[in-house]
Design a protein around this motif. Structure first.
Motif, PDB file in Angstrom:
ATOM      1  N   ILE B 312       0.627  -1.238   0.109  1.00 40.16           N
ATOM      2  CA  ILE B 312       0.001   0.160  -0.064  1.00 40.16           C
ATOM      3  C   ILE B 312       0.943   1.301   0.080  1.00 40.16           C
ATOM      4  CG2 ILE B 312      -2.102  -1.007   1.117  1.00 40.16           C
ATOM      5  CD1 ILE B 312      -1.428   0.013   3.686  1.00 40.16           C
ATOM      6  N   LYS B 313       1.894   1.050   0.411  1.00 40.86           N
ATOM      7  CA  LYS B 313       2.870   2.422   0.421  1.00 40.86           C
ATOM      8  C   LYS B 313       4.219   2.073   0.285  1.00 40.86           C
ATOM      9  CE  LYS B 313       3.634   4.880   4.120  1.00 40.86           C
ATOM     10  NZ  LYS B 313       3.281   5.908   5.254  1.00 40.86           N
ATOM     11  N   CYS B 408     -12.129   8.385   8.046  1.00 45.20           N
ATOM     12  CA  CYS B 408     -11.240   7.471   7.289  1.00 45.20           C
ATOM     13  C   CYS B 408     -11.808   6.116   7.422  1.00 45.20           C
ATOM     14  CB  CYS B 408      -9.706   7.597   7.721  1.00 45.20           C
ATOM     15  SG  CYS B 408      -8.685   5.969   7.108  1.00 45.20           S
ATOM     16  N   ARG B 409     -12.113   5.399   6.298  1.00 42.30           N
ATOM     17  CA  ARG B 409     -12.699   4.199   6.343  1.00 42.30           C
ATOM     18  C   ARG B 409     -11.860   2.986   6.564  1.00 42.30           C
ATOM     19  NH1 ARG B 409     -13.842   4.157  -0.099  1.00 42.30           N
ATOM     20  NH2 ARG B 409     -11.683   4.073  -0.622  1.00 42.30           N
ATOM     21  N   LYS B 433      -2.309  12.890   9.625  1.00 39.07           N
ATOM     22  CA  LYS B 433      -2.309  11.174   9.419  1.00 39.07           C
ATOM     23  C   LYS B 433      -1.284  10.637  10.544  1.00 39.07           C
ATOM     24  CE  LYS B 433       0.674   9.829   5.915  1.00 39.07           C
ATOM     25  NZ  LYS B 433       1.135   9.586   4.539  1.00 39.07           N
ATOM     26  N   ARG B 442      -5.217   1.364   3.217  1.00 48.05           N
ATOM     27  CA  ARG B 442      -5.099   0.754   2.043  1.00 48.05           C
ATOM     28  C   ARG B 442      -5.461   1.737   0.794  1.00 48.05           C
ATOM     29  NH1 ARG B 442      -8.873  -2.191   4.537  1.00 48.05           N
ATOM     30  NH2 ARG B 442      -7.523  -3.578   5.321  1.00 48.05           N
ATOM     31  N   CYS B 443      -6.343   2.720   1.187  1.00 45.08           N
ATOM     32  CA  CYS B 443      -6.835   3.604   0.040  1.00 45.08           C
ATOM     33  C   CYS B 443      -5.841   4.927   0.130  1.00 45.08           C
ATOM     34  CB  CYS B 443      -8.202   3.846   0.064  1.00 45.08           C
ATOM     35  SG  CYS B 443      -8.742   5.293   0.904  1.00 45.08           S
ATOM     36  N   GLN B 444      -5.049   5.094   1.091  1.00 51.08           N
ATOM     37  CA  GLN B 444      -3.881   6.030   1.108  1.00 51.08           C
ATOM     38  C   GLN B 444      -4.739   7.407   1.053  1.00 51.08           C
ATOM     39  OE1 GLN B 444      -0.198   5.966   1.494  1.00 51.08           O
ATOM     40  NE2 GLN B 444      -1.036   4.399   2.623  1.00 51.08           N
ATOM     41  N   GLY B 445      -5.763   7.589   1.462  1.00 57.18           N
ATOM     42  CA  GLY B 445      -6.326   8.894   1.630  1.00 57.18           C
ATOM     43  C   GLY B 445      -7.111   9.234   0.704  1.00 57.18           C
ATOM     44  N   GLY B 446      -7.591   8.241  -0.241  1.00 61.97           N
ATOM     45  CA  GLY B 446      -8.453   8.506  -1.301  1.00 61.97           C
ATOM     46  C   GLY B 446      -9.723   8.877  -1.072  1.00 61.97           C
ATOM     47  N   PHE B 447     -10.283   8.274   0.174  1.00 61.82           N
ATOM     48  CA  PHE B 447     -11.504   8.461   0.535  1.00 61.82           C
ATOM     49  C   PHE B 447     -11.588   9.761   1.617  1.00 61.82           C
ATOM     50  CE2 PHE B 447     -15.088   7.955   3.506  1.00 61.82           C
ATOM     51  CZ  PHE B 447     -16.234   8.136   2.678  1.00 61.82           C
ATOM     52  N   PRO B 450     -10.037  14.415   0.862  1.00 59.80           N
ATOM     53  CA  PRO B 450     -10.803  15.772   0.750  1.00 59.80           C
ATOM     54  C   PRO B 450     -11.638  16.103   1.986  1.00 59.80           C
ATOM     55  CG  PRO B 450     -11.367  14.283  -1.117  1.00 59.80           C
ATOM     56  CD  PRO B 450     -10.424  13.214  -0.211  1.00 59.80           C
ATOM     57  N   ARG B 451     -12.064  15.104   2.847  1.00 60.33           N
ATOM     58  CA  ARG B 451     -12.569  15.376   4.078  1.00 60.33           C
ATOM     59  C   ARG B 451     -11.697  15.895   5.013  1.00 60.33           C
ATOM     60  NH1 ARG B 451     -14.928  11.592   0.882  1.00 60.33           N
ATOM     61  NH2 ARG B 451     -17.195  11.458   1.102  1.00 60.33           N
ATOM     62  N   LEU B 453      -8.886  17.731   4.258  1.00 64.25           N
ATOM     63  CA  LEU B 453      -8.601  18.872   3.906  1.00 64.25           C
ATOM     64  C   LEU B 453      -9.765  19.994   4.516  1.00 64.25           C
ATOM     65  CD1 LEU B 453      -7.652  18.849   0.357  1.00 64.25           C
ATOM     66  CD2 LEU B 453      -6.296  18.855   2.306  1.00 64.25           C
ATOM     67  N   GLU B 476      -2.188  20.938  -1.188  1.00 64.88           N
ATOM     68  CA  GLU B 476      -2.844  19.778  -1.856  1.00 64.88           C
ATOM     69  C   GLU B 476      -3.724  20.107  -2.889  1.00 64.88           C
ATOM     70  OE1 GLU B 476      -2.859  16.541  -1.053  1.00 64.88           O
ATOM     71  OE2 GLU B 476      -1.986  16.366   1.021  1.00 64.88           O
TER      72      GLU B 476
END
Lengths: 124, 493, 417
Positions: B312-313, B408-409, B433, B442-447, B450-451, B453, B476
């Motif tokens: 994942i990273k 963060c899901r 973070k 695992r989604c590295q901030g995709g979801f 924006p929230r 921010l 960002e």
């Protein structure tokens, strides 16, 4: 001056790459490499006056911090060459609430005779 | 003329793990102390990129200070983490041998560790037992040296814990405080000009890590040069949590140069490391050769079932050093100016380094120490919804509804945690973070990106377009929708 | 006093996208008394509110709609029902058909007779594909950028490189260009464009966006914010070829590199997954755990939102049958992908009802034939990995069928694409 283009036909999954040529009066001089009549007609349209539906957003004056935009669409396709100008015109619009689904946001955009309408709603 | 922002008995420069350990140790005494950090947050330098594996180390001949601090620091870590509410897991380490030659090397290492009094070491040569200890280990492994005291710790968690505790006990933290000049005055110590104002200090502890050479240069101390190694690593999805229980490490690459598969306190699996000397000091790039050409195949040699698609990273750390041993001593230019540059395993040693600097070095150059009676060693971390029981969760949400709003899901991080992180000093997305794990999954901030921010913008009272990832220049999002069209008005594309 | 709320419902739907909305409405319609819909976001609709382009609804509403319009219609339908809609509600645990969820009010345990999974999918990230280089701000997945631009009102940057020529990647290329940003180029690993030809024409060709196929992003440069993106041609093993690097100035890199069904919750209670990341489902859309049904992108990534809604509705209808004790299970036949079939859904057939088979091919072919075991075959001028194949098999053909079904796709190599 004649104009020539290769147009990918979007009328069916075959996606013929139609070679089409028009003269200065926009008359089709030649068309080839298509498998059915729809391809020829489509290619002619695409070279003479290609049109697209524009979907975009406009700013909306709302208390909702998360959703400051309203999605909109041209009700019908407009000339492809006008897309950027239409975007610029819509960028200057700020819509007041409430906006209902289907409300006209910008009538007759760029004198095309086509209205831009809301595809969602913002109540307050 | 800048006004003096503060006058302190001791000023620590650099809020990495070394500086944090020093300031926390200082806060145990009746004196005034401050820590200055040039970045917008603490733990934004080399410590951020360490692996968090804490071990007693292998004593080496040319590093007496490393030898004395590494084992001691390792043994101090468990209690400190308990006091500071920092995630700590005594995972143990298996240093493995694939052949007879490597087995002989392990036997030698065992003797050396025992001679140096390292507790909890044993050689496991029973292959069946080895597989009970570490079920996914390669069939080719014939033996392993087990060190029970090796632990995994959250590196940034430790720094936050140390500094928050120091501040709670009276120390001061200044961020965005880049030291620009230092004037020495033999009577009273030093005057420091920084981007956050000017400071006066009786003593300076230079724990600026990668930048320690530059800071020492401000008093014309050019007695050491900071270099280091880049270490590329990969974080793997916690879906494979349990694929290793111990830090499993390849003998071929002992010392600082380790290929390892490690559990983490958060359930992720950490793979490392491609260790390199790179031309640019502090270079944090990753490379395809490092990630896909080195780390994955080598870690799969240890744990063959390791699935590459679970990465994942990838990231790099850079371990600064100033020689074979740790540099911890008064500057030859001015003895009230103490230089610290650690090196490999510096994180393991950090707590002992803090103690050594404060209890031995500083008094040796004249600092008077007097225990502070009210020192409170206990610090509580931000409550993490993820780690609580259902009853605790319900109770927390009852007190503050924001803890019920999951932002963060992947890591189950609530808005309440993010707001609290900002209250505790996070100014950037990375600050949030590292304090909450929002965006680390695992989604590295995709979801959540924006929230987060939006929350940072709201809490800090700045526009979203000014929220950064890690400080100046790392904005960002750059524009508002429609802004570019208005800019372009008049001119056509 | 813990404040935990315990409640019992007939059907709980997890996820309020085009699938979950359809499932909730349908479950109520089919006779479930208490239906609850859980959505983690602030608004209903899943990904669709950010998909402001057209192309939705032709199948389901018999009308071409934008994403927000499609959702608007479903939400209007939902509003006519008494389905309990809980937004900003995160299901954090699933134990059988019991859900633990968090809201700003409290922690709620929902004991459902049946659960419908509608969590959709998420995007693969930079870390998944291990793009090397610096790790600056300015690298976004295409969907995150889409949400920022179309919903939240922010544009990530104005010089953008896009990796991945799937539909989202291409649609974002058009969207960014229209909003005044410059799409420097679009890069695709495979030798052909991944998404629909319509998007290739109307999103890329219309705006003269340079496309590099058989290329990948080999380096990202910029310590704080993206400054440059380096791309390289790739070899047969999809590795960058040294010496073929091209460097572009850019402030943003968008990634459209694949979607993964989001099943972390499902696996908590032992739902078995397929290699695609979606749960094994039968033709009634029931997963391997009794009482847990699934529809839409949580099962497999669909081309059309319409089919997401449709499959979720089917899951809902069967969930209600399950509650009422008359799920029409007759026997169990396995369905497996054979030649050139990357995956096929459903994975088992248990009923004698009509079945819609969904599948994707591994490699593009022309003059292709897809055979669903010995049941039916269908001819296609072209088959492409990007274009999902749907084959409906009528009930009378499914009746009494007892052998495993292997799906194969034969055809000629397609050189043009």
């Amino acid at each position: 001056m004649n104009r020539k283009a290769e147009v990918i036909c979007l009328q069916c999954p075959l996606a013929c790459r139609v070679e089409v040529e028009v003269d200065k009066d926009n008359k089709v001089v030649s068309a080839s490499n298509y498998k059915c009549k729809r391809g020829k007609t489509y290619a002619a349209q695409e070279i003479i006056n290609p049109v697209r539906v524009l979907t975009t957003t406009v700013r909306v004056l709302t208390r909702d911090q998360i959703h400051p935009l309203l999605p909109v669409t041209t009700r019908e396709a407009i000339p492809k060459g006008l897309l950027q100008d239409a975007m610029k015109q819509l960028a200057g619009i700020e819509v007041k609430t409430p906006v209902k689904y289907g409300d006209v946001i910008c009538p007759n955009i760029l004198n095309t005779g086509v209205d831009v309408v809301a595809t969602s709603e913002v109540l307050n | 003329m800048q006004k003096v922002a503060g006058k302190f008995d001791v000023i620590v420069i650099g809020a990495g793990v070394a500086g944090a350990a020093v300031i926390r140790e200082l806060s145990k005494y009746n004196l005034s102390a401050a820590i200055l950090e040039k970045e917008p947050d603490v733990c934004f330098g080399a410590t951020k990129g360490t692996h968090g594996i804490v071990h007693c180390g292998f004593p080496v001949d040319d590093a007496p200070i490393k030898n004395r601090t590494e084992m001691k620091g390792c043994l101090m870590m468990e209690q400190a983490c308990a006091d500071l509410d920092v995630p700590y897991q005594k995972a143990g380490k298996l240093l493995v041998a694939f052949n007879e030659e490597e087995l002989r090397a392990l036997q030698k290492a065992l003797v050396s560790l025992k001679r140096n009094g390292v507790p909890g070491v044993e050689l496991v040569t029973d292959k069946d037992r080895l597989r009970v200890m570490e079920p996914n280990i390669s069939d080719q492994v014939i033996a392993a040296l087990h060190t029970a005291n090796t632990a995994v710790v959250s590196p940034w968690g430790l720094v936050f814990g140390l500094i928050e505790n120091a501040v709670a006990n009276g120390a001061k933290l200044y961020i965005d405080a880049k030291v620009q000049s230092i004037t020495a005055n033999n009577e009273s110590g030093f005057l420091l000009q920084t981007s956050a104002g000017s400071f006066a200090a009786g003593y300076i502890v230079n724990a600026a890590g990668l930048f320690a050479g530059k800071v020492a240069g401000l008093i014309k101390d050019n007695s050491f040069v900071v270099s280091g190694t880049r270490q590329q690593r990969i974080v793997m999805d916690k879906k494979i949590e349990g694929i290793v229980r111990h830090v499993v490490r390849d003998l071929r690459a002992t010392g600082a140069h380790g290929d390892f598969v490690s559990p983490t306190v958060y359930g992720d699996i950490l793979l490392g490391a491609k260790v390199e000397n790179v031309p640019e000091v502090g270079d944090l790039r990753t490379t395809r050769e490092g990630l896909d050409g080195w780390i994955l195949p080598r870690c799969r040699r240890l744990i063959p079932s390791l699935p590459p698609q679970m990465s994942i990273k990838p990231f790099s750390g850079y371990i600064p050093k100033a020689g074979a041993d740790y540099l911890i001593k008064p500057s030859p230019v001015n003895s009230r100016f103490i230089n610290i540059v650690l090196g490999g395993s510096g994180f393991s040693a950090s707590l002992a380094v803090g103690e050594y600097v404060v209890n031995e070095i500083l008094p040796s150059v004249g600092l008077q120490l007097q225990k502070k009676p009210g020192f409170n060693p206990i610090r509580k971390d931000i409550p993490h919804i993820h780690d609580l029981t259902d009853e605790e969760r319900a109770e927390l949400i009852g007190k503050d509804p924001l803890y019920g709003h999951i932002v963060c899901r992947c890591e189950t991080v609530s808005e309440g945690e993010i707001v609290e992180a900002i209250r505790r000093g996070a100014r950037t997305r990375d600050g949030v973070k590292f304090r909450t794990r929002s965006g680390m999954g695992r989604c590295q901030g995709g979801f959540c990106g924006p929230r987060v921010l939006r929350i940072l913008s709201r809490e800090l009272g700045i526009p979203v377009e000014q929220v950064t990832r890690k400080g100046e220049g790392s904005t960002e999002v750059l524009y508002r929708t429609k802004e570019l069209l208005k800019e372009a008005k008049g001119g056509s594309k | 006093m813990s404040g935990i709320i315990e409640r019992s419902v007939d059907v709980a739907v997890i996820g309020g996208g085009p699938g979950g909305l359809g499932a909730a409405i349908k479950a109520r319609e089919a006779g479930a008394k208490n239906v609850v819909l859980l959505e983690r976001s602030e608004e209903l609709g899943g990904m669709l509110p950010q998909c402001i382009h057209n192309g939705f609804g032709l199948h389901y509403f018999k009308e071409e709609l934008s994403g927000p319009a499609y959702i608007h219609r479903l939400v209007k339908e939902l509003a006519k029902t008494d389905v309990d809609v809980m937004t900003q509600t995160m299901a954090i645990k699933l134990e059988g058909t019991r859900i633990t969820a968090l809201t700003e009010k409290t922690l709620t345990r929902i004991n459902a007779k049946a659960v419908i999974l509608g969590m959709g999918c998420r995007e693969r990230s930079r870390g998944n594909i291990r793009i090397p280089g610096h790790r600056p701000a300015g690298v976004f997945t295409a969907g995150t950028a889409q949400r920022l631009i179309n919903v939240e009102g922010y544009i990530p940057g104005k010089k953008v490189v896009i990796l991945g020529s799937g539909d989202i990647g291409m649609i974002m290329a058009r969207r960014l260009t229209l909003e005044g940003a410059e799409v420097v180029c679009l890069v695709e690993l495979l030798p052909f464009i991944g998404g629909l030809i319509r998007n290739e024409v109307q999103c890329l060709r219309d705006f003269n966006i340079p496309v590099y196929t058989s290329h990948t992003v080999s380096d990202v440069i910029g310590k704080n914010r993206v400054e440059k993106v380096v791309i390289s041609q790739i070899d047969k093993e999809l590795k960058p070829i040294p010496g073929t690097e091209k460097e572009f100035e850019a402030d943003t890199l968008l990634l459209s590199v694949g979607l993964i069904p989001e099943n972390e919750l499902s696996t908590m209670t032992g739902v078995k997954l397929e290699p695609t990341g979606g749960p094994q489902v039968d033709d009634l859309w029931q997963t391997s755990v009794s009482g847990i049904f699934a529809g839409g992108n949580v099962v497999h990534v669909h081309d059309l939102a319409d089919y997401v809604t449709e499959s979720s509705e089917m899951a809902a209808v069967n969930a209600v049958k399950y509650i009422n004790g008359y799920l029409p299970v007759e026997r169990k036949v396995n369905v497996k992908g054979g030649k050139n079939i990357r995956y096929v859904v459903p994975n088992t057939i248990v009923s004698n009802q009509p079945v819609s088979f969904f599948m994707r091919v591994t490699w593009p072919l022309k003059n292709a034939t897809v055979r669903i075991g010995g049941l039916v075959s269908k001819k296609y001028a072209f088959v492409r990995p990007s274009e999902q194949i749907r084959i409906d098999v009528p009930a009378e053909m499914m009746k009494g069928f007892r052998e495993d079904i292997i799906v194969n796709c034969d055809g000629e190599e397609d050189v043009a694409r």
